[in-house]
Design a protein around this motif. Structure first.
Motif, PDB file in Angstrom:
ATOM      1  N   GLN A   1      -6.484  -0.799 -13.098  1.00  0.00           N
ATOM      2  CA  GLN A   1      -7.710  -1.305 -13.721  1.00  0.00           C
ATOM      3  C   GLN A   1      -8.976  -0.762 -13.073  1.00  0.00           C
ATOM      4  N   PHE A   2      -8.987  -0.693 -11.731  1.00  0.00           N
ATOM      5  CA  PHE A   2     -10.234  -0.335 -11.040  1.00  0.00           C
ATOM      6  C   PHE A   2     -10.168   1.001 -10.296  1.00  0.00           C
ATOM      7  N   GLY A   3      -8.947   1.457  -9.979  1.00  0.00           N
ATOM      8  CA  GLY A   3      -8.810   2.652  -9.161  1.00  0.00           C
ATOM      9  C   GLY A   3      -8.593   2.277  -7.702  1.00  0.00           C
ATOM     10  N   PHE A   4      -7.770   3.056  -7.011  1.00  0.00           N
ATOM     11  CA  PHE A   4      -7.395   2.721  -5.635  1.00  0.00           C
ATOM     12  C   PHE A   4      -8.601   2.677  -4.703  1.00  0.00           C
ATOM     13  N   SER A   5      -9.501   3.626  -4.826  1.00  0.00           N
ATOM     14  CA  SER A   5     -10.627   3.715  -3.888  1.00  0.00           C
ATOM     15  C   SER A   5     -11.527   2.495  -3.960  1.00  0.00           C
ATOM     16  N   GLU A   6     -11.645   1.907  -5.154  1.00  0.00           N
ATOM     17  CA  GLU A   6     -12.535   0.741  -5.314  1.00  0.00           C
ATOM     18  C   GLU A   6     -11.900  -0.535  -4.775  1.00  0.00           C
ATOM     19  N   LYS A   7     -10.585  -0.637  -4.841  1.00  0.00           N
ATOM     20  CA  LYS A   7      -9.893  -1.877  -4.447  1.00  0.00           C
ATOM     21  C   LYS A   7      -8.914  -1.645  -3.291  1.00  0.00           C
ATOM     22  N   GLU A   8      -9.177  -0.635  -2.471  1.00  0.00           N
ATOM     23  CA  GLU A   8      -8.235  -0.245  -1.423  1.00  0.00           C
ATOM     24  C   GLU A   8      -7.842  -1.404  -0.512  1.00  0.00           C
ATOM     25  N   ASN A   9      -8.822  -2.140  -0.004  1.00  0.00           N
ATOM     26  CA  ASN A   9      -8.520  -3.220   0.939  1.00  0.00           C
ATOM     27  C   ASN A   9      -7.686  -4.322   0.300  1.00  0.00           C
ATOM     28  N   GLU A  10      -8.041  -4.684  -0.927  1.00  0.00           N
ATOM     29  CA  GLU A  10      -7.290  -5.733  -1.626  1.00  0.00           C
ATOM     30  C   GLU A  10      -5.863  -5.282  -1.928  1.00  0.00           C
ATOM     31  N   ILE A  11      -5.718  -4.011  -2.286  1.00  0.00           N
ATOM     32  CA  ILE A  11      -4.382  -3.485  -2.587  1.00  0.00           C
ATOM     33  C   ILE A  11      -3.510  -3.494  -1.340  1.00  0.00           C
ATOM     34  N   TYR A  12      -4.048  -3.019  -0.220  1.00  0.00           N
ATOM     35  CA  TYR A  12      -3.277  -3.019   1.021  1.00  0.00           C
ATOM     36  C   TYR A  12      -2.895  -4.447   1.436  1.00  0.00           C
ATOM     37  N   ASP A  13      -3.793  -5.386   1.223  1.00  0.00           N
ATOM     38  CA  ASP A  13      -3.513  -6.785   1.564  1.00  0.00           C
ATOM     39  C   ASP A  13      -2.333  -7.311   0.745  1.00  0.00           C
ATOM     40  N   LEU A  14      -2.292  -6.956  -0.532  1.00  0.00           N
ATOM     41  CA  LEU A  14      -1.201  -7.395  -1.405  1.00  0.00           C
ATOM     42  C   LEU A  14       0.129  -6.743  -1.005  1.00  0.00           C
ATOM     43  N   VAL A  15       0.081  -5.470  -0.650  1.00  0.00           N
ATOM     44  CA  VAL A  15       1.299  -4.774  -0.222  1.00  0.00           C
ATOM     45  C   VAL A  15       1.819  -5.384   1.086  1.00  0.00           C
ATOM     46  N   ASP A  16       0.911  -5.719   2.007  1.00  0.00           N
ATOM     47  CA  ASP A  16       1.312  -6.369   3.255  1.00  0.00           C
ATOM     48  C   ASP A  16       1.985  -7.714   2.987  1.00  0.00           C
ATOM     49  N   LYS A  17       1.432  -8.463   2.050  1.00  0.00           N
ATOM     50  CA  LYS A  17       2.012  -9.762   1.712  1.00  0.00           C
ATOM     51  C   LYS A  17       3.414  -9.587   1.119  1.00  0.00           C
ATOM     52  N   ALA A  18       3.584  -8.566   0.299  1.00  0.00           N
ATOM     53  CA  ALA A  18       4.903  -8.288  -0.276  1.00  0.00           C
ATOM     54  C   ALA A  18       5.909  -7.970   0.828  1.00  0.00           C
ATOM     55  N   TYR A  19       5.494  -7.171   1.785  1.00  0.00           N
ATOM     56  CA  TYR A  19       6.374  -6.803   2.896  1.00  0.00           C
ATOM     57  C   TYR A  19       6.770  -8.030   3.712  1.00  0.00           C
ATOM     58  N   ASP A  20       5.807  -8.916   3.960  1.00  0.00           N
ATOM     59  CA  ASP A  20       6.093 -10.139   4.713  1.00  0.00           C
ATOM     60  C   ASP A  20       7.099 -11.017   3.965  1.00  0.00           C
ATOM     61  N   CYS A  21       6.978 -11.081   2.657  1.00  0.00           N
ATOM     62  CA  CYS A  21       7.911 -11.884   1.856  1.00  0.00           C
ATOM     63  C   CYS A  21       9.332 -11.335   1.962  1.00  0.00           C
ATOM     64  N   LEU A  22       9.470 -10.021   1.891  1.00  0.00           N
ATOM     65  CA  LEU A  22      10.793  -9.409   1.954  1.00  0.00           C
ATOM     66  C   LEU A  22      11.432  -9.550   3.333  1.00  0.00           C
ATOM     67  N   ASN A  23      10.610  -9.766   4.344  1.00  0.00           N
ATOM     68  CA  ASN A  23      11.118  -9.920   5.699  1.00  0.00           C
ATOM     69  C   ASN A  23      11.097 -11.372   6.171  1.00  0.00           C
ATOM     70  N   SER A  24      10.912 -12.288   5.233  1.00  0.00           N
ATOM     71  CA  SER A  24      10.918 -13.704   5.572  1.00  0.00           C
ATOM     72  C   SER A  24      12.297 -14.126   6.076  1.00  0.00           C
ATOM     73  N   LYS A  25      12.322 -14.996   7.054  1.00  0.00           N
ATOM     74  CA  LYS A  25      13.588 -15.511   7.579  1.00  0.00           C
ATOM     75  C   LYS A  25      14.274 -16.451   6.601  1.00  0.00           C
ATOM     76  N   ASN A  26      13.554 -16.844   5.554  1.00  0.00           N
ATOM     77  CA  ASN A  26      14.097 -17.813   4.611  1.00  0.00           C
ATOM     78  C   ASN A  26      14.951 -17.182   3.516  1.00  0.00           C
ATOM     79  N   VAL A  27      14.868 -15.862   3.328  1.00  0.00           N
ATOM     80  CA  VAL A  27      15.560 -15.238   2.204  1.00  0.00           C
ATOM     81  C   VAL A  27      17.006 -14.897   2.565  1.00  0.00           C
TER      82      VAL A  27
END
Length: 279
Positions: free
Chosen positions: A213-239
């Motif tokens: 929708q916006f392009g990577f350069s415009e939303k870079e920080n938000e995109i990286y934050d979302l990817v980090d959250k995804a990684y944390d979910c996949l490495n959760s001790k609960n799964v």
């Protein structure tokens, strides 16, 4: 002919089953298929990526359900076949199975039920997979009505609906409608056991939405934050590290690579392979 001097239906009509000679007018006995066992075995095939075995399994039980007049069992299997043929990129058979599933919804008078909602999602996802997104949205909208009208709808079903519908809206460039659905999916999956796996997928989908929708350069920080959250979910001790976990890791790995998380992508693929090798 009876002693009344006229013919009764059984005098001229074929019995429903020529082999068992069921009398005319008597509904055939329903012989249910073992639905839970069918699903468990299907999951076993999928955990080993044995698509040929999965198809044989489903087609065998489909015939058993038809022979046993088990319409509910047939509906379950038709739904599984829609997903199977979608995954194996067999458009013709996926749509054929979808039509049969929808026919059974009408025949069983299930419209508006949770079962109908699940069928609509499967059909919608198949249409989306083969590029027919306008048709896909029609069925997602029907699924929303069915699920949200039933208090018995489980949270994981709602989460999956919102997430998949949002993806189709992204395909149609209806970005403003997609993000609220992704957020609804996250809220629902936070309440579900093992929900972190679906949350990881949703976070990556949200990152893709911002990128498109916006392009990577415009939303870079938000995109990286979302990817980090995804990684944390996949490495959760609960799964639970089972076949489905392997499937999700494998599914998410390309997204991590796309955003430059190459080590994470390699790690996820290795986890998936280790699970498949144990199965």
């Amino acid at each position: 002919m009876n002693n009344k001097g006229y013919l009764e239906p059984e005098d001229y009509a074929e019995p429903r089953c020529l082999l068992c000679d069921e009398p005319y007018g008597k509904a055939p006995e329903v012989k249910p298929v073992p639905q839970q066992r069918i699903i468990e075995k299907m999951n076993d095939y999928m955990s080993r990526r044995d698509y040929a075995g999965a198809e044989r399994h489903l087609l065998y039980w489909l015939e058993e359900a038809k022979l046993g007049n088990d319409k509910g069992g047939e509906l379950l299997i038709r739904n599984e076949l829609v997903g199977h043929f979608r995954k194996t990129a067999n458009k013709e058979k996926a749509f054929e199975s979808a039509r049969e599933a929808l026919r059974l919804i009408d025949e069983l008078d299930f419209d508006g039920s949770v079962s109908a909602g699940t069928t609509y999602i499967n059909v919608a996802t198949a249409y989306n997979a083969f590029g027919e997104n306008e048709k896909s949205i029609e069925f997602f909208e029907k699924a929303v009505k069915a699920y949200e009208a039933n208090a018995s709808t489980s949270p994981e079903l709602l989460g999956g609906l919102y997430n998949n519908m949002a993806l189709t809206l992204v395909s149609l460039s209806r970005f403003g409608e997609a993000m609220p659905l992704f957020l609804k999916a996250l809220d629902v999956m936070k309440t579900v056991n093992n929900g972190e796996l679906e949350m990881a997928i949703t976070y990556l989908n949200m990152a893709d939405l911002l990128d498109v929708q916006f392009g990577f350069s415009e939303k870079e920080n938000e995109i990286y934050d979302l990817v980090d959250k995804a990684y944390d979910c996949l490495n959760s001790k609960n799964v639970t590290h089972d076949g489905y976990y392997a499937f999700v890791c494998e599914k998410c790995a390309p997204s991590f690579s796309y955003y430059g998380y190459f080590i994470a992508a390699k790690e996820l693929n290795e986890k998936a392979e280790a699970i498949y090798e144990r199965s």
